[in-house]
Design an enzyme around this catalytic site. Structure first.
Site, PDB file in Angstrom:
ATOM      1  N   GLY A 107       0.805  -1.217   0.000  1.00  0.00           N
ATOM      2  CA  GLY A 107       0.000   0.000   0.000  1.00  0.00           C
ATOM      3  C   GLY A 107       0.834   1.262   0.000  1.00  0.00           C
ATOM      4  CB  ALA A 108       4.373   1.862  -0.763  1.00  0.00           C
TER       5      ALA A 108
ATOM      6  N   GLY B  59      -1.462   7.730   0.379  1.00  0.00           N
ATOM      7  CA  GLY B  59      -1.832   7.905   1.769  1.00  0.00           C
ATOM      8  C   GLY B  59      -0.730   7.642   2.769  1.00  0.00           C
TER       9      GLY B  59
ATOM     10  N   GLY C  45       0.657   4.809   3.524  1.00  0.00           N
ATOM     11  CA  GLY C  45       1.683   3.930   2.978  1.00  0.00           C
ATOM     12  C   GLY C  45       2.747   4.690   2.212  1.00  0.00           C
TER      13      GLY C  45
ATOM     14  CB  SER D 224      -8.120  -0.276  11.980  1.00  0.00           C
ATOM     15  OG  SER D 224      -9.089   0.749  12.001  1.00  0.00           O
TER      16      SER D 224
ATOM     17  CE1 TYR E 195     -10.083  -0.865   7.103  1.00  0.00           C
ATOM     18  CE2 TYR E 195     -10.937  -0.142   9.219  1.00  0.00           C
ATOM     19  CZ  TYR E 195      -9.924  -0.168   8.280  1.00  0.00           C
ATOM     20  OH  TYR E 195      -8.742   0.489   8.541  1.00  0.00           O
TER      21      TYR E 195
END
Length: 338
Positions: free
Chosen positions: A40-41, A44, A46, A171, A196
């Site tokens: 996820g880089a 955001g 990441g 999270s 989620y």
């Protein structure tokens, strides 16, 4: 896939609109000669994790779902850091075949991986439809938890050989949520935020079981949990980010003033501390320190109760084995499953 930020505040559609200024900082060690893999880089939180690690000298592996976007981000990082060593790889966590291909390729290359940040995630906030992946699994469950577990199992020998540090991005939404073992796929009364949160509970439960097995079998892999608090990123669908309800405007106003939530660069600090700080220990949990863990500098706290039951850790491995063939062998000279 996008950064695993708490989804309570989707990013506005305008560029950087309402995003608060950065306020916090931690010093990273010299990472020259070390390789970091960050999922996820490309966006955001990441992206901010990748940016900081590249700036500290790490050789960065960026597995992304959107290859053109990933290449653009890599070019941006090379512009910021002329000596940055970056490679973009393909990874779609919603496809177990894609995850296995990346793991197989990395093992075949014999890559040293010193830092692994399991950061990518998705939340279909505001969309009542329940989505399934190509493998037939609920989208949040596979993208946020199962896919990452398959990746870890597939490259575990590489992590052990490098005595890697693994940061697992959970999270704030998981704090008061329990995993539904009798409804793992969220088939009954589906709600996206709940699905989620449950996926993040499963991920955290898997992470602590990974830590227990490391202690039992002496792999030399340090696993630390973290979460970013609340930040405006692109994790939510574009239609949700474009909403302009009174609640959204009020929330963004609070965020822009740094009252609620923080900048993605600040939200990256817990994961950076989790994977780079020698003072943190196996199984620690790094979170923002202020306003109910929504913002602030990173601090260490006990993992959420929803992650910590060893019996749940065993159940998580059984579920992952059933869903995706994930197994964590004690003898890492054998070929791992998953």
């Amino acid at each position: 896939m996008d950064a695993a930020t708490d989804p309570a505040v989707p990013a506005p559609s305008g560029p950087r609109a309402g995003v608060p200024a950065r306020r916090w900082h931690i010093d990273l060690p010299d990472l020259h000669g070390r390789t970091a893999l960050v999922t996820g880089a490309s966006d955001g939180v990441g992206f901010e994790i990748a940016r900081a690690m590249a700036g500290a000298g790490a050789h960065l592996i960026m597995p992304v779902r959107n290859r053109p976007k990933g290449e653009q981000v890599a070019d941006r990082l090379r512009t910021e850091h002329r000596d940055a060593q970056l490679e973009v790889r393909d990874l779609d966590l919603a496809s177990l075949a894609s995850v296995r291909t990346l793991a197989d390729d990395l093992r075949a290359e014999g890559r040293c991986i010193h830092h692994l940040v399991l950061n990518a995630g998705v939340v279909m906030l505001g969309d009542p439809r329940r989505y399934l992946t190509v493998d037939g699994n609920e989208l949040h469950l596979q993208t946020n938890a199962v896919g990452h577990a398959v990746l870890v199992a597939g490259i575990l020998p590489l992590l052990a050989a490098s005595r890697a540090r693994v940061a697992v991005q959970c999270s704030l939404a998981a704090q008061r949520t329990r995993f539904a073992w009798d409804d793992a796929q969220s088939a009954r009364d589906y709600r996206p935020l709940r699905a989620y949160a449950r996926s993040k509970v499963l991920l955290g439960t898997f992470a602590l079981e990974l830590a227990r097995r490391n202690e039992r079998f002496g792999w030399g892999v340090r696993t630390v949990l973290c979460h970013p608090g609340v930040a405006m990123t692109n994790i939510a669908p574009a239609a949700v980010r474009a909403r302009v309800t009174v609640r959204d405007r009020a929330t963004r106003s609070l965020m822009s003033r740094g009252i609620f939530g923080h900048h993605p660069g600040d939200a990256a600090l817990p994961a950076l501390r989790a994977t780079c700080d020698d003072a943190v220990h196996e199984g620690d949990f790094i979170v923002p320190a202020r306003l109910g863990e929504t913002n602030g500098p990173p601090k260490v706290r006990a993992p959420y109760a929803s992650f910590t039951d060893p019996a749940d850790g065993e159940r998580a491995l059984e579920l992952l084995a059933e869903m995706a063939g994930v197994r964590l062998p004690d003898d890492l000279t054998r070929e791992p499953a998953g």
